[in-house]
Design an enzyme around this catalytic site. Structure first.
Site, mmCIF file in Angstrom:
data_model
loop_
_atom_site.group_PDB
_atom_site.id
_atom_site.type_symbol
_atom_site.label_atom_id
_atom_site.label_comp_id
_atom_site.label_asym_id
_atom_site.label_seq_id
_atom_site.Cartn_x
_atom_site.Cartn_y
_atom_site.Cartn_z
ATOM 1 C CB CYS A 2 -0.884 0.051 1.233
ATOM 2 S SG CYS A 2 -1.846 -1.418 1.483
ATOM 3 N NE ARG A 27 4.878 1.655 -1.166
ATOM 4 C CZ ARG A 27 5.592 1.823 -0.061
ATOM 5 N NH1 ARG A 27 6.749 2.423 -0.122
ATOM 6 N NH2 ARG A 27 5.149 1.402 1.095
ATOM 7 C CD1 TRP A 75 -0.393 -5.931 -3.494
ATOM 8 C CD2 TRP A 75 -0.118 -6.670 -1.407
ATOM 9 N NE1 TRP A 75 0.151 -7.191 -3.559
ATOM 10 C CE2 TRP A 75 0.326 -7.666 -2.306
ATOM 11 C CE3 TRP A 75 -0.044 -6.917 -0.032
ATOM 12 C CZ2 TRP A 75 0.834 -8.893 -1.869
ATOM 13 C CZ3 TRP A 75 0.466 -8.133 0.390
ATOM 14 C CH2 TRP A 75 0.894 -9.104 -0.524
ATOM 15 C CG ASN A 99 0.212 2.164 3.709
ATOM 16 O OD1 ASN A 99 -0.835 2.207 3.094
ATOM 17 N ND2 ASN A 99 1.345 2.664 3.266
ATOM 18 N N GLY A 100 -0.606 -1.199 6.474
ATOM 19 C CA GLY A 100 -0.235 -2.092 7.582
ATOM 20 C C GLY A 100 -1.371 -3.045 7.892
ATOM 21 C CD GLU A 479 17.180 -13.262 -7.570
ATOM 22 O OE1 GLU A 479 16.627 -13.741 -6.571
ATOM 23 O OE2 GLU A 479 16.825 -12.178 -8.061
ATOM 24 C CE LYS A 483 13.838 -11.324 -9.863
ATOM 25 N NZ LYS A 483 14.460 -11.266 -8.622
ATOM 26 C CD GLU A 486 9.864 -11.849 -7.930
ATOM 27 O OE1 GLU A 486 10.967 -11.679 -8.485
ATOM 28 O OE2 GLU A 486 9.460 -11.134 -6.993
ATOM 29 C CG HIS A 502 19.804 -37.093 -3.380
ATOM 30 N ND1 HIS A 502 20.261 -38.339 -3.004
ATOM 31 C CD2 HIS A 502 20.909 -36.354 -3.624
ATOM 32 C CE1 HIS A 502 21.586 -38.344 -2.996
ATOM 33 N NE2 HIS A 502 22.002 -37.148 -3.371
ATOM 34 C CE LYS A 598 11.616 -2.853 -5.989
ATOM 35 N NZ LYS A 598 12.369 -3.980 -6.554
HETATM 36 O O1 M6R Z 1 13.200 -4.926 -0.013
HETATM 37 P P1 M6R Z 1 13.701 -6.310 0.359
HETATM 38 O O2 M6R Z 1 14.997 -6.633 -0.291
HETATM 39 O O3 M6R Z 1 13.739 -6.518 1.838
HETATM 40 O O4 M6R Z 1 12.610 -7.279 -0.236
HETATM 41 C C1 M6R Z 1 12.670 -8.651 -0.023
HETATM 42 C C2 M6R Z 1 11.764 -9.387 -0.984
HETATM 43 O O5 M6R Z 1 10.436 -9.024 -0.787
HETATM 44 C C3 M6R Z 1 12.144 -9.102 -2.441
HETATM 45 O O6 M6R Z 1 13.469 -9.430 -2.701
HETATM 46 C C4 M6R Z 1 11.236 -9.896 -3.395
HETATM 47 O O7 M6R Z 1 11.494 -11.257 -3.295
HETATM 48 C C5 M6R Z 1 11.421 -9.384 -4.825
HETATM 49 N N1 M6R Z 1 10.159 -9.265 -5.469
HETATM 50 C C6 M6R Z 1 12.307 -10.232 -5.635
HETATM 51 O O8 M6R Z 1 12.324 -9.924 -6.989
#
Ligand code: M6R
Length: 603
Positions: A2, A27, A75, A99-100, A479, A483, A486, A502, A598
């Protein structure tokens, strides 16, 4: 996650709010709303989906002349993304944005319902506005009613509330999620959940502390904590962080992949000296008596932690444990005082990481944050900080934050190695030269990008992807898979290459896509055998390697650097581009993928 903006002044309020929300768009959100209080009347609008829908709804609305305004991107956490659940939430004569998460909202809601209050949304946030009005009805003055409301809330909140009962003020409160108050010498007051919407408007800001609350009206910002009035210590807004533009790239993510070369120079700058590593205001003493390191993070930052944990053990000779912050918080961890507690976060606002950091601080550990956003909550809380200097990252899928985190932690591992006598000067000088090559290695090779663009069309179906690698290439495999999932919404897993036999190898068939990370400088033959085992079971192989590999179905030939870290950075760019191009072909929203935010400021 948010976003919040607020405004008091003469400016066209709708425009300021919509532009501010646009700055916070990256975000992640699924609905938006705003409310303007002017001449004693409140007008509000809400829309589901993209901000353009709110722009459309407000196109005939004008809000010039003195007044107050609040705006929000939501969000969804409690209740679906609908107009009723979008903020602002309304009482009879007051509006709130939040927010929160209000953890005790159910009990508060029940009490209010028993008194006859009617709720129209499924959100936790709506209780705030009803509690406030209930307190007013019980004879409290508006600020007192707000203060009483805040006292009853448990959980995380950044709140802005406006009310016809006191039409010149915005009431605000902050706990565990960020809220900034800004002002300028034209008597305008601004609120935002991050710097970006304030740039070009506010000259000075206060980053509110947890449990701060107060009110703002023309000419006055009154700040309180636990009932006591606080001094308002404004500081200049850092306008170095100009709002990011796409600069001709199709997506922010693409631009950020291409920026990695330039920003990595910033990460290195001034830190790698001829005979030593120089870490800003961190004295060598800070690392004295450290026996172990614990690194705690989420998502991509967790992968950066995992990758560099190999370096802390192998090069610095210091025992290093890596923890996922959301797990760490509740495992009742053993926190030993001679452990250096490192948190990694791009945003500096991730709730789980922030809470883990608090736990470490409370246990008396030395804390160090690796962060991209100065003045963020994590930076302010940790004893020491090293900024990654990647510049604002807007794509939800993190790219340049990851490579700069890894680079900075590699530099830190050398510092610790020098301090502990684990490496000699000769070793250091070699590493120093290698580090200086990173910006060149991170440059996107247009031919490789073109190749990835073309071969991406073969990877739009299938029943899943395995990214595999060994050693530091295992976290890179994680990673690469993160990516891809996501932004493509395809199932992908990262796995240690040697672990496939395994269990997961049972999935192998031609519809299982294996992206094999096969650097020549580290365990090449071992990975090769693992990939051959998969190929023998008909898995489709996309190999990334400098060494020709005949059984690969698709092959991306890398340059073949002699140092594993250089191969790591080269392959990082490739897996990022692969995810990008698959997502583009699938027609997805690359920068704002579904369901993601974000900055994850809730648990
Ligand atoms: O802002 P941060 O690095 O603490 O965020 C952690 C994760 O939320 C962030 O890396 C998330 O996994 C990304 N969307 C990865 O692309």
């Amino acid at each position: 996650m948010c976003g919040i903006v607020g405004y008091i002044g003469e400016r066209e309020k709708k425009e300021f709010i919509l532009n501010g929300l646009k700055e916070l768009e990256y975000r992640g959100y699924d609905s938006a709303g705003l409310a303007v209080l002017k001449d004693g009347e409140i007008t509000h609008f809400k829309a589901v989906g993209k901000l353009e829908n709110l722009v459309e709804k407000t196109k005939n609305f004008k809000s010039e002349g003195f007044g107050l305004a609040i705006g929000h991107t939501r969000w969804a956490t409690h209740g679906k993304p609908t107009e009723l659940n979008a903020h602002p939430h309304l009482g009879e004569f007051s509006y709130v944005i939040h927010n929160g998460i209000i953890e005790n909202y159910q009990e508060l809601k029940k009490e209010l319902q028993e008194k006859g209050v009617n709720f129209i949304s499924q959100t936790d946030s709506e209780v705030i506005v009803h509690l406030f009005e209930e307190n007013l009805k019980n004879g409290k003055e508006p600020f007192e009613a707000f203060e009483e409301t805040i006292k009853l809330l448990k959980g995380a909140y950044a709140i802005l509330l406006i009310t016809k009962a006191d039409p010149k003020k915005i009431f605000f409160a902050k706990n565990l999620v960020p809220l900034i108050v800004g002002k300028n010498d034209e008597d305008e007051i601004f609120f935002s959940s991050s710097d970006a919407p304030l740039i070009g408007f506010a000259d000075e800001v206060i980053y509110l502390n947890d449990k701060d609350y107060g009110y703002a009206q023309k000419g006055e910002i009154a700040l309180f904590s636990e009932g006591i009035k606080q001094e308002t210590l404004f500081k200049p807004l850092n306008i170095g962080k100009l709002s990011a533009q796409k600069d001709g790239y199709r997506f922010f993510m693409e631009k950020e992949i291409y920026e990695q070369s330039a920003v990595s120079s910033e990460t290195i700058m001034g830190r790698v000296a001829k005979d030593d590593i120089v870490l800003e205001d961190i004295e060598d003493d800070f690392f004295a008596d450290i026996k172990e390191i614990t690194i705690c993070a989420c998502g991509t930052s967790y992968h950066a932690a995992l990758a560099t944990s190999y370096l802390f053990e192998r090069v610095s000779k210091i025992k290093t444990t890596v923890e996922i912050a959301s797990e760490f918080r509740y495992k009742e961890p053993l926190l030993l005082k001679d452990t250096l507690f490192v948190v990694i976060s791009q945003s500096g606002e991730t709730a789980d990481t922030l809470q883990a950091l608090k736990m470490a601080k409370e246990a008396g550990l030395k804390t160090l944050s690796i962060c991209n956003v100065d003045n963020s909550s994590i930076v302010r809380l940790s004893d020491k900080t090293l900024l990654t200097r990647a510049g604002i990252e807007k794509g939800v899928a993190s790219t340049k934050a990851f490579t700069t985190q890894v680079l900075l932690l590699w530099i830190l591992s050398l510092k610790l190695a020098l301090l502990r006598g684990a490496i000699d000067k000769e070793y250091f000088h070699k590493e120093r030269k290698i580090i200086s090559k990173v910006p060149e290695v991170l440059k996107v090779d247009e031919k490789i990008h073109e190749k990835i663009r073309r071969l991406s069309k073969r990877y739009l179906h299938g029943h899943g992807f395995f990214f595999i690698g060994r050693d530091i290439f295992f976290p890179l495999a994680l990673e690469g898979a993160l990516k891809l999932k996501e932004i493509s919404y395809l199932h992908a897993e990262g796995y240690p290459a040697g672990e496939m036999k395994h269990g997961p190898i049972a999935l192998a068939d031609s519809e299982l896509f294996t992206v094999a990370l096969m650097p020549k400088s580290l365990l090449y033959d071992k990975v090769k055998s693992n990939v051959e085992e998969l190929s023998a079971r008909d898995a489709t192989i996309l190999a990334l390697s400098p060494l020709e590999f005949e059984i690969a179905d698709d092959f991306i030939k890398t340059k073949g650097y002699d140092h594993p870290m250089l191969e790591f950075f080269e392959m990082s760019v490739i897996v990022q581009l692969l995810a990008l191009e698959i997502s583009v072909r699938l027609g997805n929203d690359v920068d704002m993928p579904r369901n993601l935010a974000k900055s994850v400021t809730v648990e």
